[in-house]
Design an enzyme around this catalytic site. Sequence first.
Site, mmCIF file in Angstrom:
data_model
loop_
_atom_site.group_PDB
_atom_site.id
_atom_site.type_symbol
_atom_site.label_atom_id
_atom_site.label_comp_id
_atom_site.label_asym_id
_atom_site.label_seq_id
_atom_site.Cartn_x
_atom_site.Cartn_y
_atom_site.Cartn_z
ATOM 1 N N GLU A 336 3.863 3.644 0.559
ATOM 2 C CA GLU A 336 2.601 4.835 -0.487
ATOM 3 C C GLU A 336 1.985 5.572 -0.043
ATOM 4 O OE1 GLU A 336 0.118 1.580 -2.200
ATOM 5 O OE2 GLU A 336 1.237 0.866 -3.251
ATOM 6 N N GLU A 433 7.441 -2.737 -6.854
ATOM 7 C CA GLU A 433 5.874 -3.284 -6.706
ATOM 8 C C GLU A 433 5.116 -3.249 -8.371
ATOM 9 O OE1 GLU A 433 2.693 -2.259 -4.469
ATOM 10 O OE2 GLU A 433 3.659 -2.216 -2.559
HETATM 11 C C1 BMA Z 1 0.341 -2.318 -3.224
HETATM 12 C C2 BMA Z 1 0.365 -3.097 -1.910
HETATM 13 C C3 BMA Z 1 -1.260 -2.653 -1.740
HETATM 14 C C4 BMA Z 1 -2.112 -3.861 -1.871
HETATM 15 C C5 BMA Z 1 -1.331 -3.827 -3.768
HETATM 16 C C6 BMA Z 1 -2.254 -4.562 -4.530
HETATM 17 O O1 BMA Z 1 -0.273 -0.838 -3.459
HETATM 18 O O2 BMA Z 1 1.289 -1.795 -0.901
HETATM 19 O O3 BMA Z 1 -1.175 -1.796 -0.552
HETATM 20 O O4 BMA Z 1 -2.214 -5.202 -1.322
HETATM 21 O O5 BMA Z 1 -1.007 -2.978 -4.077
HETATM 22 O O6 BMA Z 1 -3.674 -3.734 -4.736
#
Ligand code: BMA
Length: 758
Positions: A336, A433
């Site tokens: 990120e 994610e």
């Molecule tokens: C994303 C991940 C982590 C974090 C998750 C939940 O951005 O890369 O940095 O734990 O979200 O917030």
Amino acid sequence: MFNRYSFDITSVIKEDSFIEVRFLSAISYAAQRSRSHRAYRVPPQCPPPVQKGECHVNFIRKEQCSFSWDWGPSFPTQGIWKDVRIEAYNICHLIYFTLTPIYVKSAQQWSLEIESVFDVVSSKPVVGLVTVNIPKLQIQQTYTTELHPGEDRIVLLVNISKSATVQKWWPNGHGNQTGYDMTTTFIMEAGYKIEKFSKAYFRTVELVEEPIPGSPGLSFYFRINGHPIFIKGSNWIPADSFQDRVSSDVLKIILQSTVDANMNALRVWGGGVYEQDEFYDICDELGIMIWQDFMFACALYPTDQNFLKSVRAEITHQVKRLKSHPSIILWSGNNENEAAIAGNWFFIPHAEMKVYFKDYVTLYVKNIQEIVLAEDKSRPYITSSPTNGMESVKEGWISQNPYDTHYGDTHFYDYLSDCWDWTVYPKTRFASEYGFQSWPSFSTLEKVSSTEDWSFTSNFSFHRQHHASGNDQMLHQAGLHFKLPQNTDPLQLFKDTIYLTQVMQAQCIKAETEFYRRSQSEIINGEGHTMGALYWQLNDIWQAPSWASLEYGGKWKMLHYFAQRFFAPLLPVGHEDKGVLFIYGVSDLHSDSELTLKVSLYQWDSTAPVCTLAKEGVIVKAGSAAPIYKEPVNDLLKRCGNCTRQSCVVTFYFVGKGELYSPSNYHFLSSLKDAVGLEKAQLSATISQQGDLYTFIVRTTAVTPFVWLDVGNIPGRFHDNGFLMTEKRKAVVFYPWEPISIKELEKSFRLTSLMDIY
Ligand code: BMA
């Protein structure tokens, strides 16, 4: 923490030697480095207060989440966390030994590159013979070599005869994970001999970024052995705050649970550690593809000479250590950090931005990428996650919007919109994610808490929740579709709420993941061809609310049982679009399937379906997702007697010839808080033993949502759990991870369903 250090002690060693290692506090060191970086600030300074953490972690090459994260405590450990040893050698010493399979398409031939890096202490060149033996591939070859003083390497290219059939390494669900036993023997002058036993794996990996007809932008998917593969899995974080507790058993339980849930991949997230060798060995054996981040996350980083020197050594070492693993399919620069600059997370005035762009390119392109490409040409490298891939490169390595659905991967979090509504999700090329929090089970929390802690407003709960408004978000999301627990007994209220947060999380991620899977073959309004779904996050670092599907200790949350179903190789996926029910057939198989789709409607108050439709001769194409059933919900309800959206639920599954079948899936026609006829069924279970396994016979008198079998702290997993029970009787097998007795099981067993918490 990420480097390997070796020191020549020949000049200082005595008969009696004493080694003293002194450590400065990691926190003080980081603070001091940050203070001496005077020219401009390198944010973030500190984590948000809700994380109760330490500051300036970006100034120290150490597990970034060890200064706290939004799911983890601040335990900035200190000391030597890997083996320490004294090695004594004359002549030379083998430091790295790596294997890289190479496939030449035009010649249709495999070869194996063997790279051996030596520390040569002899003052003159050393000649020797190397013999490579791979019996199963009829390879026995001998080469002459010469090593020069200092660090030197031998690179050998072994051609595999075309007449030998090479069995490839495949990801879980796509084939075997064949590896070939191999012996490499170095015989140096003066009779010095080194023998290396290893496994040679053959597989290719391509990250395909090419135009897609009907869609602006580029694809983003993985081709393994020439075969496009939908990536299914989750994100891995460190399995413990204290790495020495991550034993072989811990790794085996979590990684076995990964493949048991039909996953084929994990992303080793960039805020943790480069995992231990055994982690990757197990992934090789189980067919778990690894998206490997370099350890930089959610921050900007300095690029002074000392820092870069350390990073360069780290990257060189880690790539050399890990590159033989067929499981690793991608190197990725950071987590990120492209997004952090593009979205100006740290409120840097526009005029000052230039230096951060420059630092970004210096670190992830001019240093990390340069080293990775020099060390390993066998797998792709991307600079960040999320990124737009080649488009980010074109825009100077930082895209205007790294979350663009037409390029690369995306991270997506939305805790406020209704998670059952698929229209809120990005029709992305690759979802690396996405997630929702839940609380771990009471049995897991109980081990680290006491009576006064058991409520959501306790100091304990406040201390363990590291995500701002986490509890409110969970209750908000649950409240959209479920009645919130009202029990007047505080402990029961706590347990009921834990259960409901797990139901909510499982149901939300099911909706999102099914959306990504069914979007793999289509382009709608220029978006689609989603080829990956890695939810956030697989495992936990401690006992706390988090996005994980596995609790600290390995216990499966409801989400993990859901994952086993929503990641099934063959799956019917339902969704509604403007009042029309669609069912898609999703397949990860390598051949087309001829199937019967069975669709049933059940009234909540009965286990006898009100109507069932069998659609025969449905063809679900290999590696694809396509609609196979379509009916306006109103027509369906009319066709099926007395159903209304509130009184009935739709279920569907595939059956085919032989072993071919899918899990049973469902679609809710209304929120369950509005369901009619959903009453307390008589739910019960009996336990019996068959050798090492136990069978729970569960019985009910009406359709029962989210049936949850729980055996507290007894380690193990059920073959199915958290299900919508439509049958009167269901047998569920329990696989214990340690020997147990039926008495213990009976004592710990609790059976819950949604109806118990109202
Ligand atoms: C994303 C991940 C982590 C974090 C998750 C939940 O951005 O890369 O940095 O734990 O979200 O917030």
